[in-house]
Design an enzyme around this catalytic site. Structure first.
Site, PDB file in Angstrom:
ATOM      1  N   LYS A  20       5.082  21.467 -73.215  1.00  0.00           N
ATOM      2  CA  LYS A  20       3.924  22.110 -72.578  1.00  0.00           C
ATOM      3  C   LYS A  20       2.753  21.069 -72.320  1.00  0.00           C
ATOM      4  CE  LYS A  20       4.040  27.158 -73.938  1.00  0.00           C
ATOM      5  NZ  LYS A  20       3.432  28.076 -74.350  1.00  0.00           N
ATOM      6  N   ASP A  29      -0.841  31.880 -70.147  1.00  0.00           N
ATOM      7  CA  ASP A  29      -0.923  32.415 -71.279  1.00  0.00           C
ATOM      8  C   ASP A  29      -2.123  33.089 -71.430  1.00  0.00           C
ATOM      9  OD1 ASP A  29       1.728  31.779 -72.165  1.00  0.00           O
ATOM     10  OD2 ASP A  29       1.133  29.999 -73.158  1.00  0.00           O
TER      11      ASP A  29
END
Ligand code: NDP
Length: 286
Positions: A73, A109
């Protein structure tokens, strides 16, 4: 009916390692099928040291978009052409998509979390303060988006103070004040009892065989609070059970998982995701 893959089928992918347990391929492929969308979403496990080649592969093969997960990520950032403002602040990417010839990194997210809590709690509530337990990737995404949504004060509770300080600096730059507390801080009792939103962003409670619990003074929780565990499996952690016993509203991480998926899907396909059906798929698989 088995999906027909043709020369026109659009390819999407998730990069990470390992990927055996990811729910994303099931969720997105079923969503494509429901919408009669000619796309396929593939798990692409990327071996250590091969991320640069993997991103070149995305460019060369015309992969239309997809997701990035652990452990890439953050590591993927140098290989992308640009980042959304949110992803820049969070310092991590969970989604990539094309804008013309540019490969863009985004992070859904935090926005997924914000969308998920709106069913209980207006984004800029009258008392825009929160406690976040943890200061890792998920805490960063949630903290940044809360700060962008107008939260004025966030209490970070973490073992590694340096990590919490780094997140604190980012939140401060958005105009959100931060207090950092160790788990053992006696002041935690008061904070936990008065802040309307308490979020577990640690993996404590994830293993049902050893149900561990973030060490906070649960007796301070009350019915005025929304308590969220970002963990979605098990669906009810000991943390959430304790909060429920204290009369709090509670939410697990499933809605965040769903909402980030809905946002990602829209970014790479340009069409609206079938949210209700995707929720159904996730519930079935979990
Ligand atoms: P990270 O590894 O990036 O961060 C974990 C955090 O938890 C760190 O702050 C770490 O503290 C803390 N922590 C870990 N173990 C302990 C412990 N034994 N005692 C105290 N603190 C501990 O993980 P993520 O942020 O990516 O994930 C955190 C949780 O959020 C996971 O359960 C994950 O499944 C969930 N998640 C849910 C999502 C959803 O869509 N619902 C999306 C992303 C994550 P320290 O810094 O001191 O090491």
């Amino acid at each position: 009916m088995k999906k027909k893959i043709t020369g026109r089928t659009k390819i999407f992918a998730i990069l990470g390692q390992p990927l055996e347990h990811t729910l994303s391929p099931v969720m997105y492929n079923e969503a494509f099928e429901l919408l009669n969308y000619d796309g396929v979403y593939l798990p692409c496990p990327v071996p250590e040291g091969k991320l640069a080649e993997a991103v070149q592969g995305i460019r060369a093969l015309g992969i239309r978009g997809g997701n990035v997960t652990i452990p890439y990520k953050e590591k993927i950032i140098p290989y992308l052409d640009s980042l959304t403002d949110e992803a820049k602040l969070i310092g991590a990417v969970n989604t990539f998509y094309w804008e013309g010839d540019s490969l863009i990194g985004a992070n859904t997210d935090g926005s997924g979390f914000l969308q998920a809590i709106t069913q209980f709690h207006p984004p800029a509530a009258d008392f825009p303060e929160a406690v976040i337990l943890g200061a890792g990737g998920a805490a960063k995404a949630v903290g940044v988006v809360l700060a962008l949504a107008g939260y004025k004060k966030i209490f970070l509770v973490n073992r590694d103070r340096k990590k919490a300080e780094e997140l604190g600096q980012t939140l401060d730059s958005i105009g959100c004040k931060v207090d950092i507390l160790p788990w053992s801080d006696p002041g935690l009792e008061k904070v936990i009892g008065q802040v309307p939103l308490v979020i577990n962003a640690t993996p404590l409670g994830m293993n049902p065989a050893f149900p561990s619990l973030p060490p906070i003074p649960y007796e301070s929780l009350n019915e005025q609070q929304l308590v969220v565990d970002l963990i979605y499996h098990p669906t009810e952690t000991l943390f959430l059970r304790k909060a429920k016993e204290r009369g709090c509203l509670t939410m697990n991480g499933l809605a965040m998982l769903l909402e980030q998926g809905v946002l990602s899907f829209g970014m790479w396909t340009g069409i609206e995701a079938p949210k209700e059906e995707m929720e159904e798929i996730l519930r079935r698989w979990l």
